[in-house]
Design a protein around this motif. Structure first.
Motif, PDB file in Angstrom:
ATOM      1  N   LEU A  75       0.856  -1.188   0.000  1.00 17.91           N
ATOM      2  CA  LEU A  75       0.000   0.000   0.000  1.00 17.91           C
ATOM      3  C   LEU A  75       0.888   1.234   0.000  1.00 17.91           C
ATOM      4  O   LEU A  75       1.733   1.396   0.879  1.00 17.91           O
ATOM      5  N   GLU A  76       0.685   2.084  -0.995  1.00 15.95           N
ATOM      6  CA  GLU A  76       1.437   3.328  -1.086  1.00 15.95           C
ATOM      7  C   GLU A  76       0.454   4.492  -1.185  1.00 15.95           C
ATOM      8  O   GLU A  76      -0.356   4.542  -2.109  1.00 15.95           O
ATOM      9  N   ILE A  77       0.549   5.395  -0.225  1.00 12.77           N
ATOM     10  CA  ILE A  77      -0.283   6.599  -0.233  1.00 12.77           C
ATOM     11  C   ILE A  77       0.654   7.794  -0.349  1.00 12.77           C
ATOM     12  O   ILE A  77       1.569   7.961   0.463  1.00 12.77           O
ATOM     13  N   GLY A  78       0.438   8.606  -1.359  1.00 13.08           N
ATOM     14  CA  GLY A  78       1.321   9.734  -1.616  1.00 13.08           C
ATOM     15  C   GLY A  78       1.121  10.868  -0.629  1.00 13.08           C
ATOM     16  O   GLY A  78       0.290  10.809   0.282  1.00 13.08           O
ATOM     17  N   GLU A  79       1.874  11.919  -0.837  1.00 16.61           N
ATOM     18  CA  GLU A  79       1.804  13.058   0.070  1.00 16.61           C
ATOM     19  C   GLU A  79       0.532  13.874  -0.167  1.00 16.61           C
ATOM     20  O   GLU A  79      -0.065  13.849  -1.244  1.00 16.61           O
ATOM     21  N   SER A  80       0.119  14.555   0.887  1.00 12.06           N
ATOM     22  CA  SER A  80      -1.007  15.498   0.840  1.00 12.06           C
ATOM     23  C   SER A  80      -2.305  14.856   0.372  1.00 12.06           C
ATOM     24  O   SER A  80      -3.071  15.443  -0.391  1.00 12.06           O
ATOM     25  N   CYS A  81      -2.558  13.635   0.836  1.00 11.96           N
ATOM     26  CA  CYS A  81      -3.829  12.961   0.570  1.00 11.96           C
ATOM     27  C   CYS A  81      -4.718  13.045   1.808  1.00 11.96           C
ATOM     28  O   CYS A  81      -4.239  13.274   2.916  1.00 11.96           O
ATOM     29  N   ILE A  82      -6.015  12.838   1.599  1.00 14.39           N
ATOM     30  CA  ILE A  82      -6.952  12.693   2.712  1.00 14.39           C
ATOM     31  C   ILE A  82      -7.690  11.377   2.535  1.00 14.39           C
ATOM     32  O   ILE A  82      -8.237  11.101   1.465  1.00 14.39           O
ATOM     33  N   VAL A  83      -7.666  10.571   3.595  1.00 10.52           N
ATOM     34  CA  VAL A  83      -8.444   9.331   3.635  1.00 10.52           C
ATOM     35  C   VAL A  83      -9.533   9.548   4.675  1.00 10.52           C
ATOM     36  O   VAL A  83      -9.254   9.723   5.861  1.00 10.52           O
ATOM     37  N   GLY A  84     -10.781   9.549   4.230  1.00 10.12           N
ATOM     38  CA  GLY A  84     -11.889   9.969   5.075  1.00 10.12           C
ATOM     39  C   GLY A  84     -12.295   8.954   6.121  1.00 10.12           C
ATOM     40  O   GLY A  84     -11.832   7.805   6.135  1.00 10.12           O
ATOM     41  N   VAL A  90      -6.847  -1.104   0.623  1.00 10.15           N
ATOM     42  CA  VAL A  90      -5.999  -2.277   0.803  1.00 10.15           C
ATOM     43  C   VAL A  90      -5.173  -2.528  -0.453  1.00 10.15           C
ATOM     44  O   VAL A  90      -5.705  -2.583  -1.564  1.00 10.15           O
ATOM     45  N   GLY A  91      -3.863  -2.646  -0.278  1.00  7.33           N
ATOM     46  CA  GLY A  91      -2.977  -3.079  -1.352  1.00  7.33           C
ATOM     47  C   GLY A  91      -3.066  -2.261  -2.614  1.00  7.33           C
ATOM     48  O   GLY A  91      -2.989  -2.800  -3.720  1.00  7.33           O
ATOM     49  N   ALA A  92      -3.199  -0.942  -2.481  1.00  8.45           N
ATOM     50  CA  ALA A  92      -3.407  -0.073  -3.634  1.00  8.45           C
ATOM     51  C   ALA A  92      -2.336   1.010  -3.680  1.00  8.45           C
ATOM     52  O   ALA A  92      -1.514   1.143  -2.774  1.00  8.45           O
ATOM     53  N   THR A  93      -2.376   1.804  -4.746  1.00  9.42           N
ATOM     54  CA  THR A  93      -1.511   2.973  -4.874  1.00  9.42           C
ATOM     55  C   THR A  93      -2.392   4.211  -4.963  1.00  9.42           C
ATOM     56  O   THR A  93      -3.223   4.320  -5.874  1.00  9.42           O
ATOM     57  N   ILE A  94      -2.214   5.119  -4.013  1.00  9.56           N
ATOM     58  CA  ILE A  94      -2.957   6.377  -3.991  1.00  9.56           C
ATOM     59  C   ILE A  94      -1.936   7.486  -4.246  1.00  9.56           C
ATOM     60  O   ILE A  94      -1.052   7.720  -3.419  1.00  9.56           O
ATOM     61  N   GLU A  95      -2.049   8.147  -5.378  1.00 11.45           N
ATOM     62  CA  GLU A  95      -1.045   9.137  -5.750  1.00 11.45           C
ATOM     63  C   GLU A  95      -1.279  10.465  -5.021  1.00 11.45           C
ATOM     64  O   GLU A  95      -2.356  10.693  -4.451  1.00 11.45           O
ATOM     65  N   PRO A  96      -0.267  11.353  -5.018  1.00 12.31           N
ATOM     66  CA  PRO A  96      -0.357  12.595  -4.242  1.00 12.31           C
ATOM     67  C   PRO A  96      -1.606  13.416  -4.551  1.00 12.31           C
ATOM     68  O   PRO A  96      -2.055  13.502  -5.700  1.00 12.31           O
ATOM     69  N   GLY A  97      -2.147  14.008  -3.492  1.00 14.85           N
ATOM     70  CA  GLY A  97      -3.269  14.923  -3.636  1.00 14.85           C
ATOM     71  C   GLY A  97      -4.613  14.271  -3.859  1.00 14.85           C
ATOM     72  O   GLY A  97      -5.609  14.967  -4.080  1.00 14.85           O
ATOM     73  N   ALA A  98      -4.688  12.943  -3.777  1.00 15.33           N
ATOM     74  CA  ALA A  98      -5.973  12.264  -3.975  1.00 15.33           C
ATOM     75  C   ALA A  98      -6.829  12.391  -2.718  1.00 15.33           C
ATOM     76  O   ALA A  98      -6.331  12.597  -1.611  1.00 15.33           O
ATOM     77  N   PHE A  99      -8.141  12.249  -2.922  1.00 16.20           N
ATOM     78  CA  PHE A  99      -9.096  12.360  -1.819  1.00 16.20           C
ATOM     79  C   PHE A  99      -9.977  11.117  -1.815  1.00 16.20           C
ATOM     80  O   PHE A  99     -10.709  10.864  -2.775  1.00 16.20           O
ATOM     81  N   ILE A 100      -9.884  10.347  -0.733  1.00 15.83           N
ATOM     82  CA  ILE A 100     -10.708   9.147  -0.564  1.00 15.83           C
ATOM     83  C   ILE A 100     -11.727   9.484   0.519  1.00 15.83           C
ATOM     84  O   ILE A 100     -11.386   9.573   1.694  1.00 15.83           O
ATOM     85  N   ALA A 101     -12.967   9.668   0.133  1.00 17.24           N
ATOM     86  CA  ALA A 101     -13.970  10.217   1.049  1.00 17.24           C
ATOM     87  C   ALA A 101     -14.461   9.172   2.044  1.00 17.24           C
ATOM     88  O   ALA A 101     -14.092   7.990   1.997  1.00 17.24           O
TER      89      ALA A 101
END
Length: 256
Positions: A75-84, A90-101
């Motif tokens: 699991l990789e979550i980039g910088e400046s993201c919000i996970v609500g 799980v086991g994903a790639t979230i690139e910088p600045g993404a918003f998971i509500a």
């Protein structure tokens, strides 16, 4: 709570905040300026987790990696993201600045590209890539590479198109595939967490000493010194009173 799991200890940057009721377990790296809020769980189970700088993981979110002998889903979550709140990634790639509500879900092998928003209750399914500029609306399902956005009523068709248990558990389709998945996953988890141990929270810099106002009571050592001074003052006053009374008495005798 910081937990060593499978001989791996989390690494938490000194400037990050981890709430007292959050759980960080295993091969997890939390970079500078992050905030991991109350009730959230970040657990590495067979693959590493990295959370980039200044990312916020809100209350009761669950972040997991997974992996065994055949499959690895870091699991990789980039910088400046919000996970609500209540989100599951799980086991994903979230690139910088993404918003998971709040309540959104992102599954194994998926990629959410830079700046993408997954709205409340949205789902990004296995091996899906949501491209920059796309948006997953509330309760909608993203599936495919590039992602096709499906409304909730198309969920059965999406489910038929994927092979979830083969992708996630390396199990071929069968009538009892769900039971087999539960058995193999239970065995994996029991082995993976058998030696878990809670370790000390990350070191925190001591708070600077509090300046004492004039109205505050002095510390005990100073109070003792003041007490001695007061005792001396009263003794001197008593001595002066006695001298004054003696002088008055002598003056009366002289007049006689």
């Amino acid at each position: 709570m910081i937990v060593s799991s499978n001989a791996k200890k989390p690494t938490v940057h000194g400037s990050a905040y981890v709430a007292p009721t959050a759980t960080i377990s295993g091969d997890v790296t939390i970079e500078e300026g992050c905030a991991i809020l109350f009730g959230s769980v970040v657990t590495a189970e067979g693959a590493p987790i990295t959370i980039g700088a200044n990312t916020v993981v809100m209350e009761n979110a669950v972040l997991k990696s997974s992996g065994g002998s055949a499959l690895l889903f870091p699991l990789e979550i980039g910088e400046s993201c919000i996970v609500g709140p209540g989100a599951y990634v799980v086991g994903a790639t979230i690139e910088p600045g993404a918003f998971i509500a709040a309540g959104a879900k992102v599954f194994n092998g998926a990629t959410v590209e830079q700046g993408v928003s997954v709205a409340i209750g949205g789902i990004v399914h296995i091996n899906t890539r949501v491209r920059a500029g796309q948006h997953v609306p509330m309760q909608h399902i993203a599936y495919g590479d590039p992602a096709v956005i499906h409304p909730p009523r198309e969920a059965p068709a999406v489910h038929e198109a994927m092979n979830f248990f083969e992708t996630v558990f390396n199990l071929e389709p069968s009538d009892d595939v769900r039971a087999k998945a539960a058995e193999s996953y239970s065995k994996f988890l029991r082995k993976r967490h058998a030696q878990d141990a809670v370790i000390a929270e990350k070191d925190k810099k001591p708070a600077p000493p509090k300046s004492r106002s004039k109205l505050e009571e002095p510390p005990p050592t100073q109070a003792a010194d003041v007490g001695k001074v007061v005792d001396v003052m009263f003794a001197e006053l008593e001595e002066a009173r006695l001298r004054r009374e003696a002088a008055i008495e002598r003056e009366k005798r002289g007049k006689k």
